[in-house]
Design an enzyme around this catalytic site. Structure first.
Site, short mmCIF file in Angstrom:
data_model
loop_
_atom_site.label_atom_id
_atom_site.label_comp_id
_atom_site.label_asym_id
_atom_site.label_seq_id
_atom_site.Cartn_x
_atom_site.Cartn_y
_atom_site.Cartn_z
N HIS A 49 0.85 -1.19 0.00
CA HIS A 49 0.00 0.00 0.00
C HIS A 49 0.88 1.24 0.00
O HIS A 49 2.09 1.16 0.24
CB HIS A 49 -0.96 0.00 1.18
CG HIS A 49 -0.31 0.09 2.54
ND1 HIS A 49 0.67 -0.77 2.97
CD2 HIS A 49 -0.52 0.95 3.57
CE1 HIS A 49 1.02 -0.46 4.21
NE2 HIS A 49 0.33 0.59 4.59
N ASP A 53 5.80 4.59 4.98
CA ASP A 53 6.79 3.64 5.52
C ASP A 53 6.99 2.41 4.62
O ASP A 53 7.86 1.59 4.87
CB ASP A 53 6.43 3.21 6.95
CG ASP A 53 5.04 2.62 7.07
OD1 ASP A 53 4.12 3.10 6.39
OD2 ASP A 53 4.87 1.67 7.86
ZN LIG Z 1 3.20 0.34 7.73
ZN LIG Z 2 0.02 1.42 6.58
#
Ligand SMILES: [Zn+2]
Ligand SMILES: [Zn+2]
Length: 321
Positions: A49, A53
């Site tokens: 996604h 991060d």
């Molecule tokens: Zn994450």
């Molecule tokens: Zn996430």
């Protein structure tokens, strides 16, 4: 967030010289460099996604990949927005990329599906439940031919030598007496391939255990301990205990590596997360940066299981091969 000794999420899978990257957190290229792999030749990148991060390491990887000659395209697969993310980066950063990049967005990320097929394997995506559209992946090898059974070949009088080799390679052979022998006559039943699953970021979702069932290795997030179970749910993440439950419920998981820990936990406190997970699934271990894990075929592994410490011994092995 990255910590001095704990970088962001990424998993590199190497199979017969081919390299696949799953997610690409900030500074992933530094770890790849330390492992001394031919990482500039990564063939396919799978993104779960578009949270920072998991993708902020991508621009650097794309630019550095230009430093080697490559003709094959780099394929990047992920949920909607991944194309916009890559194209915007390329444009704003004026990237000079000397190889084709093929972005394939998963149009129906809520439906489990095959997203990539190579020779002898396929990769499937399946939906997570997160604060943003997110998918998990499983890498599944096709079945392998059965074991060659010399006794059977002798019984039906196939002369030893190159004919045996041909049968082992799956070819029919003609004997001097006119008989045709097929591989099935001298081979055992087909054997299972290996399966590796990658699950992050998600809260509990009933469909996940069956998607990862049968994994030789399950890499799974364990962001919070039981003390923060409510926070985990609010932020749509798994607790270590839920990760353990997930593996136990999936059944037939050989081992599980935990990832994506909250930065609030010190390395020492992570042991608590490991314990909470092991209460449900004993063969779980904490993944650490640049940990190398070998995945033997289930029928070739001599000892039944490996703990995290054993798996960790593989660290640095990549330098040699
Ligand atoms: Zn994450
Ligand atoms: Zn996430």
């Amino acid at each position: 967030m990255p910590l001095p000794n704990r970088n962001l999420t990424s998993m590199l899978l190497r199979r017969e010289g081919e390299l696949f990257l799953f997610d690409c957190g900030e500074a992933t290229q530094v770890s790849l460099r330390q492992l001394n792999l031919k990482w500039k030749k990564i063939s396919t990148i799978f993104i779960s996604h578009t949270h920072a991060d998991h993708v902020t390491g991508l621009p650097g990887i794309l630019m550095l990949s230009s430093q080697v000659e490559r003709n094959d395209p780099l394929v990047i697969i992920g949920p909607p927005k991944i194309r916009e993310y890559i194209e915007t980066n390329r444009r704003v950063l004026d990237m000079h990329i000397n190889y084709p990049i093929e972005v394939r967005e998963i149009a129906q990320p809520h439906t489990p599906q095959e997203v990539y097929r190579g020779e002898g394997y396929r990769i499937r995506s399946f939906p997570m439940r997160h604060s943003k559209i997110c998918v998990g992946y499983s890498f599944e090898e096709d079945e392998r031919p059965g074991v060659f059974l010399p006794g059977k070949a002798e019984d039906i009088r196939v002369p030893k030598g190159f004919l045996w080799g041909k049968l082992q390679r799956g070819e029919n052979v003609e004997l001097e007496d006119g008989r045709t022998i097929s591989p099935e006559q001298v081979m055992g039943p087909p054997r299972e391939g290996r399966k590796v699953s990658y699950v992050t970021d998600t809260t509990w979702r009933n469909s996940i255990p069956s998607e990862v069932s049968g994994s030789d290795l399950l890499i799974c997030e364990a962001m919070f301990g039981e003390d923060l179970a409510n926070t985990a749910f609010e932020k749509r993440h798994l607790t270590a205990r839920q990760a353990g439950k997930l593996a136990a419920q999936a059944g037939n998981i050989r081992r599980m590596g935990l990832i994506h820990y909250s930065p609030r936990y010190t390395d020492y406190e992570l042991k608590v997360l490991q314990k909470e997970c092991r209460d449900f699934f004993p063969n779980a271990f904490l993944c650490r940066d640049r940990m190398v894990i070998q995945i033997p075929y289930s029928d070739e592994e001599k000892t039944g299981s490996a703990s995290g410490e054993e798996a960790g011994k593989g660290r640095g092995e990549a330098d040699k091969s």
